[in-house]
Structures are given as structure tokens and as C-alpha cells.
Design a protein around this motif. Sequence first.
Motif, PDB file in Angstrom:
ATOM      1  N   ASN A  41      -3.867   4.535  12.015  1.00  0.00           N
ATOM      2  CA  ASN A  41      -3.325   4.445  13.382  1.00  0.00           C
ATOM      3  C   ASN A  41      -2.965   3.015  13.745  1.00  0.00           C
ATOM      4  O   ASN A  41      -1.956   2.767  14.414  1.00  0.00           O
ATOM      5  CB  ASN A  41      -4.342   5.003  14.382  1.00  0.00           C
ATOM      6  N   TRP A  42      -3.801   2.078  13.312  1.00  0.00           N
ATOM      7  CA  TRP A  42      -3.517   0.661  13.584  1.00  0.00           C
ATOM      8  C   TRP A  42      -2.209   0.236  12.923  1.00  0.00           C
ATOM      9  O   TRP A  42      -1.387  -0.450  13.548  1.00  0.00           O
ATOM     10  CB  TRP A  42      -4.662  -0.205  13.056  1.00  0.00           C
ATOM     11  N   LEU A  43      -2.008   0.648  11.690  1.00  0.00           N
ATOM     12  CA  LEU A  43      -0.812   0.266  10.959  1.00  0.00           C
ATOM     13  C   LEU A  43       0.447   0.771  11.656  1.00  0.00           C
ATOM     14  O   LEU A  43       1.478   0.093  11.681  1.00  0.00           O
ATOM     15  CB  LEU A  43      -0.885   0.817   9.532  1.00  0.00           C
ATOM     16  N   ALA A  44       0.357   1.972  12.246  1.00  0.00           N
ATOM     17  CA  ALA A  44       1.510   2.540  12.939  1.00  0.00           C
ATOM     18  C   ALA A  44       1.759   1.868  14.287  1.00  0.00           C
ATOM     19  O   ALA A  44       2.916   1.669  14.695  1.00  0.00           O
ATOM     20  CB  ALA A  44       1.303   4.042  13.141  1.00  0.00           C
TER      21      ALA A  44
ATOM     22  N   GLY B 247       0.796  -1.225   0.000  1.00  0.00           N
ATOM     23  CA  GLY B 247       0.000   0.000   0.000  1.00  0.00           C
ATOM     24  C   GLY B 247       0.826   1.270   0.000  1.00  0.00           C
ATOM     25  O   GLY B 247       0.260   2.374   0.029  1.00  0.00           O
ATOM     26  N   ASN B 248       2.159   1.128  -0.005  1.00  0.00           N
ATOM     27  CA  ASN B 248       3.062   2.282   0.038  1.00  0.00           C
ATOM     28  C   ASN B 248       2.670   3.220   1.188  1.00  0.00           C
ATOM     29  O   ASN B 248       2.433   4.423   0.996  1.00  0.00           O
ATOM     30  CB  ASN B 248       3.033   3.035  -1.296  1.00  0.00           C
ATOM     31  N   GLU B 249       2.651   2.656   2.405  1.00  0.00           N
ATOM     32  CA  GLU B 249       2.166   3.373   3.575  1.00  0.00           C
ATOM     33  C   GLU B 249       3.282   3.987   4.426  1.00  0.00           C
ATOM     34  O   GLU B 249       3.031   4.394   5.561  1.00  0.00           O
ATOM     35  CB  GLU B 249       1.358   2.405   4.463  1.00  0.00           C
ATOM     36  N   TRP B 250       4.478   4.109   3.881  1.00  0.00           N
ATOM     37  CA  TRP B 250       5.601   4.599   4.684  1.00  0.00           C
ATOM     38  C   TRP B 250       5.381   6.029   5.172  1.00  0.00           C
ATOM     39  O   TRP B 250       5.698   6.363   6.307  1.00  0.00           O
ATOM     40  CB  TRP B 250       6.895   4.499   3.882  1.00  0.00           C
ATOM     41  N   SER B 251       4.836   6.875   4.325  1.00  0.00           N
ATOM     42  CA  SER B 251       4.579   8.257   4.738  1.00  0.00           C
ATOM     43  C   SER B 251       3.495   8.303   5.820  1.00  0.00           C
ATOM     44  O   SER B 251       3.553   9.128   6.744  1.00  0.00           O
ATOM     45  CB  SER B 251       4.155   9.105   3.536  1.00  0.00           C
ATOM     46  N   SER B 252       2.511   7.414   5.728  1.00  0.00           N
ATOM     47  CA  SER B 252       1.466   7.355   6.744  1.00  0.00           C
ATOM     48  C   SER B 252       2.048   6.931   8.089  1.00  0.00           C
ATOM     49  O   SER B 252       1.662   7.458   9.137  1.00  0.00           O
ATOM     50  CB  SER B 252       0.371   6.373   6.310  1.00  0.00           C
ATOM     51  N   LEU B 253       2.991   6.002   8.067  1.00  0.00           N
ATOM     52  CA  LEU B 253       3.634   5.572   9.310  1.00  0.00           C
ATOM     53  C   LEU B 253       4.363   6.730   9.971  1.00  0.00           C
ATOM     54  O   LEU B 253       4.296   6.912  11.194  1.00  0.00           O
ATOM     55  CB  LEU B 253       4.618   4.431   9.035  1.00  0.00           C
TER      56      LEU B 253
END
Length: 352
Positions: free
Chosen positions: A251-254, A28-34
Motif C-alpha cells: 500500500n505504501w508503494l502505491a 522488485g518488479n512491483e508494477w502488478s502490485s501497483l
Amino acid sequence: MQSLKKMWPFGLWLVAFYCVWLGLVTWGNEWSSLRSHWPIAMAMALGSYVAGSTPMGGGTVGFPVLVLWFDMPGSLGRNFGLAVQSIGMVSASVYILSARRPIDCGLLRPAILGALIGTPLGAALIAPYVPDLWIKLTFAVIWCSFGILHLIKLRELVQTEGVSDLWRGWDRWIGLTLGVTGGIIASLTGVGIDMLIYATLVLLYRADLKIAIPTSVVIMAVTSVIGITSNAILARINPSLYFMDPEVYANWLAAAPIVALGAPFGALIVNLISRTPTLLAVSTLCILQFVWTIIQEGVTGLALAGAVGAVLAVNGLFHLLYQCGNDRPILEDLPFELPNGASSIELADIED
């Protein structure tokens, strides 16, 4: 070596979880969200330790952080609590079961059945119609009551050993009632069933904390999975009524990779050090968050009186459980002496 060998289910769980988590982030390319959600990850480092070492889910920290600190709606705090506990509490439960920690299966089994009934019903029929302020106050009341219980009874609780058999014949009905009731409460706040099971074990069953805390962790893990699954399904069926904020997933992913290790770490540490300092600190925070909620939400008048009355009512229930768990013979409390220095007396010897 034998101890390490029996922990293989826990190791397998961690490998499986981190592989799935890394896949979700990468795909999901979620690095910025983390990076943008690091504060909740740091908060849950404490929350996950609390979850594993006390009868309180990680949502007990996550809920007030999101709702009171970041001023987000109570429904988001509830869903995040259930989501993050579905990793943290499950991780702690796998560790507890792998390490052969004692749990009270007699009460746990019917409670799980009750949670399977109460949690989805609460999520579908009650939670969407409860005002946001009520959700926040329900959470605040539950954990303020928990804090007061421990400040009053902590010394006695930490000294208890084993578990009483006085109410064993009622395990099925007590567990089922706690599961249904606690499941409904968890569908509103994300936590609560763990506190109900724990309070019943330590007050009614006079259970050792080494039994009561692991049992509360396992029931909260199961209820969290049921709760977040129910909410996710309902959100797909009717998104407008059962809305689930996208921030729950972010928030869960982080927080998930933190709690996956933090909760079992708490379960490990609590067996190496005294529980008293941790429970004292957490109990104090529980009372402070009640005051914080009242001030933050500007609760006054009848609402304030209702909240304070609810705290007193819950503690009254705790006192009733404690009295019912008193297994001393009734004759010990009667205001007369036994004849001839006898240490016991038969009921047949007592005449009208």
C-alpha cells in the motif's frame, strides 16, 4: 525568481524520492502490485491534501479507508499511516521549511525530544498488547474530538493572529509532555501527536493557524519517521510479537508517489484560500467516522459509553486549555466597578 531559488531543497527532495521509489518498483518488479493497490493511492490523493492543509496526518484518511472500508486490522492501518506520512508529511515539511513558513520552534523542539522517547516506548511496550478494537476506538475518539473542537471554535480560531507569550516560560515542559504523550498515541493509531500540538497552540497559546498548522505538520513528519522505523526494527527482532503485514509495504508503494506531491500541494493551497471550508468539511468527516466505527464494529453497552465518555473528556481537556490560555486580567471578571471610573487598579489598593 528569488522565491523559486529558495525552494531548491524541496526540489532536491522530490528528485531523490522519485528516483528511490522508481528503483524500488523496477528492482522488485512491483508494477502488478501497483495496479492492484490503486484504490488506496486514490484515497491518499485526498488524504495527502488533508495532511498538508490541516493539522491531520494522511493516516487520518488512510486508517479508516483500510480499517473500516477494506476491513483490515487496526495495526495495519497504523503502520500504513506512519509509513505513508513518512513520505507525505516529510514532503510537506520540506516544502514548509523551504518556503520559510512560520513554525513555533519553542514548542516544537521539546516535542520532538518527547516523541523520540514516547514513540519507541509505545511501539515496544504498549501497542502489541492493545486489542484491535481499542486501537480503532482510540483513533475514532481522537478525531471526533478534533471535529467537535472546530465546529465549536472555528470562527474564533480562523480570526486569531500572532501567538500569545503567556505560557512561553513553560515551553520546554509542555512540549516534552506533549511529545511523550503524543508519541505513545501515535504508536497506537499512527496519528495524534499533531492534533495535541495543534490544540495546545490554538487554545493555550492562542496561535494563528498559519503557525499552528505548519508546526503540527512538522511534528507529525518527525514522529512518523520515528514510528515506522521503530516498528520495522521491532518486527525484525521479534516478528511474532511485532508483526508487520506485507500489505503495509504494498500500500505504501502505491500511495507514496501521490502523497509526496499531494501534501505539499495542500500546504500551498491553504495559504491561497480560506481555511474555513476545508476545516469544516474535515471536521464533519471526523465526527462521521466515529459514528461509522461504532456501527461497523457493533460497539454497544459499556464500550459505547466509554467511547462517548472519552470524547467528552477530551473536549473537556480542550476547554481547560482554552480557559488557561485566557490572558485577560483576572480583575476584568470581578463583579465590581473600579472607583472613580478608573481603568485599572493596583493590587496594593485592595484591602482584606
